[in-house]
Write a protein that holds these residues in place. Structure first.
Motif, PDB file in Angstrom:
ATOM      1  N   ASP A  58      12.163   1.594   3.490  1.00 44.50           N
ATOM      2  CA  ASP A  58      10.618   2.383   3.310  1.00 44.50           C
ATOM      3  C   ASP A  58      11.641   2.673   5.324  1.00 44.50           C
ATOM      4  O   ASP A  58      12.209   0.985   5.782  1.00 44.50           O
ATOM      5  N   VAL A  82       6.071  -3.185   6.346  1.00 40.60           N
ATOM      6  CA  VAL A  82       5.738  -2.282   6.176  1.00 40.60           C
ATOM      7  C   VAL A  82       6.542  -2.609   4.620  1.00 40.60           C
ATOM      8  O   VAL A  82       5.738  -1.940   3.693  1.00 40.60           O
ATOM      9  N   ASP A  86       4.868  -3.248   0.495  1.00 43.02           N
ATOM     10  CA  ASP A  86       5.356  -2.657  -0.590  1.00 43.02           C
ATOM     11  C   ASP A  86       5.483  -4.671  -1.905  1.00 43.02           C
ATOM     12  O   ASP A  86       4.781  -3.970  -3.147  1.00 43.02           O
ATOM     13  N   ASP A 222      -0.837  -1.058  -1.972  1.00 44.55           N
ATOM     14  CA  ASP A 222      -1.017  -1.594  -0.280  1.00 44.55           C
ATOM     15  C   ASP A 222      -1.014  -0.089  -0.532  1.00 44.55           C
ATOM     16  O   ASP A 222      -0.297   0.805  -0.372  1.00 44.55           O
TER      17      ASP A 222
HETATM   18 MG   LIG Z   1       5.614   1.447   1.900  1.00 45.27          MG
END
Ligand SMILES: [Mg+2]
Ligand SMILES: Nc1ncnc2c1ncn2[C@@H]1O[C@H](COP(=O)(O)OP(=O)(O)OP(=O)(O)O)[C@@H](O)[C@H]1O
Ligand SMILES: Cc1ncc(C[n+]2csc(CCOP(=O)(O)O)c2C)c(N)n1
Ligand SMILES: [Mg+2]
Ligand SMILES: [Mg+2]
Length: 335
Positions: A58, A82, A86, A222
């Motif tokens: 990401d 972040v 995941d 998520d």
């Molecule tokens: Mg993500």
């Protein structure tokens, strides 16, 4: 004048050494050190027998995911968080991460704080910086995170079953509330507001919960774009529909003063939560042992059913359509 003072901004290779040294101060006790880490043409990693590698990436971009003048420690922390979120959604245990850093030349102070922010989370979750890439240009940070899961046990979006309860961790909408706070920083020192800003700037990924959900949850995701959008991905991938009960959404003092509709729009479409949304059969029973083991509150907010689409229903049984289901980079006016 010392060499350091005359060249306050490190060159590309100084920067890589600086990042590697800083990471080493946090992650030198990782459970799975890379066989070959930073410094060669590529990393070499040993995967545990009986495990599958889970890989995600990401990007965070200045002006899109964080303010250009954001604290560098927060940028470093969130870029890793972040991605670990995941891995949590897949039920994986993080092991290694890669950092692609693009930006104008940073000074040593910025770089040190950035590396410390990322290192703090890496150290606490046992993941090692094993490589990356460095280029000049507009500021963006891409992390690729690699984790492991026992073979066949990864949690998927596509395996929800009709009749499953839909569960969300934590307090959806906190980060979105903080993002819309007029002063950009908490006006009050109260715990709820402080937690909302922490969720926006340093979201702790729900890794313990993801691991506890192996063999328990039917499907998991998520929440990055928004609860409605991300639950929608489970529904699309599983070929099913759902009912979401708005009066079951957990409430927080940070939403006081808002109309119910504004609160629901924030909680369903606000994004940046990095909580988990998962489905469990009734046979899994009471969720309090799971809450205890994972260290986070869990709330049942709806039920999976045959058909398609997400119906959000208020306490009187009336349908409510959120203004937007969540963040979409190619559509204007996100919630
Ligand atoms: Mg993500
Ligand atoms: N540019 C791309 N090329 C190839 N695959 C992509 C690309 N962008 C996304 N994907 C893939 O699409 C799927 C969904 O990606 P998405 O980024 O929407 O999920 P996410 O990371 O969970 O959400 P978010 O980015 O909001 O955190 C993943 O399998 C991802 O690898
Ligand atoms: C300065 C600033 N503006 C807006 C937002 C909100 N935001 C940006 S991208 C995104 C979805 C997740 O991104 P992705 O889908 O790329 O993973 C959200 C909720 C923010 N955090 N900071
Ligand atoms: Mg993504
Ligand atoms: Mg995700």
């Amino acid at each position: 004048m010392s060499a350091e003072e005359s060249t306050p901004k490190p060159g590309e290779f100084d920067l890589i050494r600086h990042l590697a040294d800083a990471a080493g101060r946090y992650d030198n006790d990782v459970p799975r050190p890379a066989a070959v880490g930073i410094g060669d043409d590529a990393a070499v990693l040993d995967v545990d027998p009986g495990c599958q590698l889970v890989v995600t990436t990401d990007t965070l971009v200045a002006g899109v995911h964080f303010e250009a003048d954001a604290a560098p420690g927060d940028i470093g922390y969130k870029a890793l968080a972040v991605n670990l979120s995941d891995l949590a959604a897949m039920g994986a245990t993080p092991a290694w991460h890669f950092l692609n850093l693009t930006g104008p030349p940073p000074d040593r102070e910025w770089l040190g704080a950035f590396a410390a922010g990322m290192g703090e989370l890496a150290g606490s979750e046992g993941t090692q910086l094993a490589g990356g890439d460095t280029t000049g240009g507009p500021m963006s940070v891409t992390v690729t995170a690699l984790g492991q899961v026992p073979r066949g046990q990864a949690l998927l979006r596509s395996t929800a079953q009709p009749g499953d309860r839909i569960v969300v961790s934590g307090m959806p909408g906190l980060a979105a509330r903080a993002l819309r706070w007029p002063e950009r920083s908490p006006a009050l020192e109260d715990a709820a507001t402080t937690e909302a800003f922490r969720r926006l700037h340093r979201p702790r990924p729900r890794l313990a919960l993801g691991r506890c959900l192996r063999g328990v949850a039917h499907a998991c995701i998520d929440i990055s774009d928004g609860l409605a959008a991300d639950l929608g991905h489970i529904l699309d991938a599983s070929g099913l529909g759902a009912e979401l009960w708005l009066d079951r959404l957990p409430d927080s003092p940070v939403f006081s003063g808002m109309t119910l509709e504004s609160r629901w729009n924030l909680q369903l479409g606000g994004g940046d939560d990095y909580e988990l949304c998962f489905t469990v059969p009734d046979a899994a029973g009471d969720l309090s042992a799971l809450e205890e083991a994972a260290g986070v509150a869990l709330t049942v907010i709806g039920r999976i059913r045959k058909g398609a689409g997400l119906d959000c229903i208020d306490a009187d049984g009336a349908a409510f359509s959120p203004r937007t289901a969540g963040w979409d980079h190619f559509r204007s006016d996100p919630a």
